[in-house]
Enzyme design. Structure first.
Site, PDB file in Angstrom:
ATOM      1  CG  ASP A 177      20.157   7.178  34.095  1.00 12.80           C
ATOM      2  OD1 ASP A 177      19.423   7.068  33.107  1.00 12.80           O
ATOM      3  OD2 ASP A 177      20.389   8.530  34.659  1.00 12.80           O
ATOM      4  CG  ASP A 191      20.513   8.805  28.819  1.00  9.65           C
ATOM      5  OD1 ASP A 191      19.694   9.644  28.557  1.00  9.65           O
ATOM      6  OD2 ASP A 191      20.854   8.550  30.075  1.00  9.65           O
TER       7      ASP A 191
END
Length: 218
Positions: A177, A191
């Site tokens: 991330d 995401d």
């Protein structure tokens, strides 16, 4: 998985009672409206045998689904490769002051960092989503649904790739991330694709549009 297929339905089966749905024929004229006229026996109005007119349109929707999925997957994969090579073990990069930063984080949980103790379960869920979408693609006749499912598929593939190939091990890998808004969880492009696909599906459902192209008149 069976429930998902039931929701999709079989587009080739006409609704005997109408059921509050309307689906255009191959010429764009809803069935039963004046001017549609009876079709010649064994023909669909295009010179092809009955039942074949919708197949090219269905194949085009499938092509859109996989094209969107491939684009989302490639974008996520390339961004993660750049982040790992250039940003990991380095200070965060400020994009909009403190409000938005790029910061490399390894996330063993689900989207936005939730549920780090259930990495294997999230891996199985992502794999199941991919299998369901692939199986239901043959019944897809709606372009907006093709885009929505393509975003879901691409996002699921992106994070599943991390689960399989990144440390600490197969099916337990931590997802990369790097998008870090202020006062919010750090996430990635996969995401984002999953969330956008989910929002689009909700909007399509509220509008009464089914994946097989039928429209509810409620």
């Amino acid at each position: 998985m069976a429930e998902a297929e039931r929701i999709i339905g079989t587009p080739d089966t006409p609704d005997a009672t109408g059921g509050g749905k309307e689906r255009p024929d191959s010429e764009g004229t809803p069935s039963g409206e004046p001017g549609s006229g009876p079709a010649a026996p064994g023909a669909s109005g295009t010179g092809e045998p009955e039942g074949t007119a919708g197949r090219p349109r269905g194949r085009r929707r499938i092509a859109v689904l996989f094209a969107v999925a491939a684009f989302a997957y490639a974008l996520d994969l390339i961004s993660k490769m750049i982040v790992v090579a250039k940003l990991e073990h380095h200070p965060p990069i400020e994009i909009v002051g403190d409000w938005l930063k790029f910061e490399a984080i390894r996330n063993a949980g689900a989207a936005f960092g939730f549920g780090e103790a259930f990495t294997v379960i999230f891996t199985m869920i992502a794999a199941a989503v991919i299998v369901v979408i692939a199986r239901l693609a043959r019944k897809l006749y709606s372009l907006p649904w093709a885009i929505a499912l393509g975003l879901l598929l691409g996002g699921a593939l992106g994070n599943l790739t991390d689960r399989i190939f990144r440390a600490p091990g197969v099916f337990e890998g931590a997802v990369v991330d790097f998008i870090a808004p202020k006062h919010f969880a750090v996430f990635n492009l996969a995401d984002s694709a999953i969330v956008c696909g989910g929002i689009l599906i909700v909007l399509l459902s509220f509008r009464g549009l089914d994946p097989d192209g039928t429209v509810h008149k409620d």
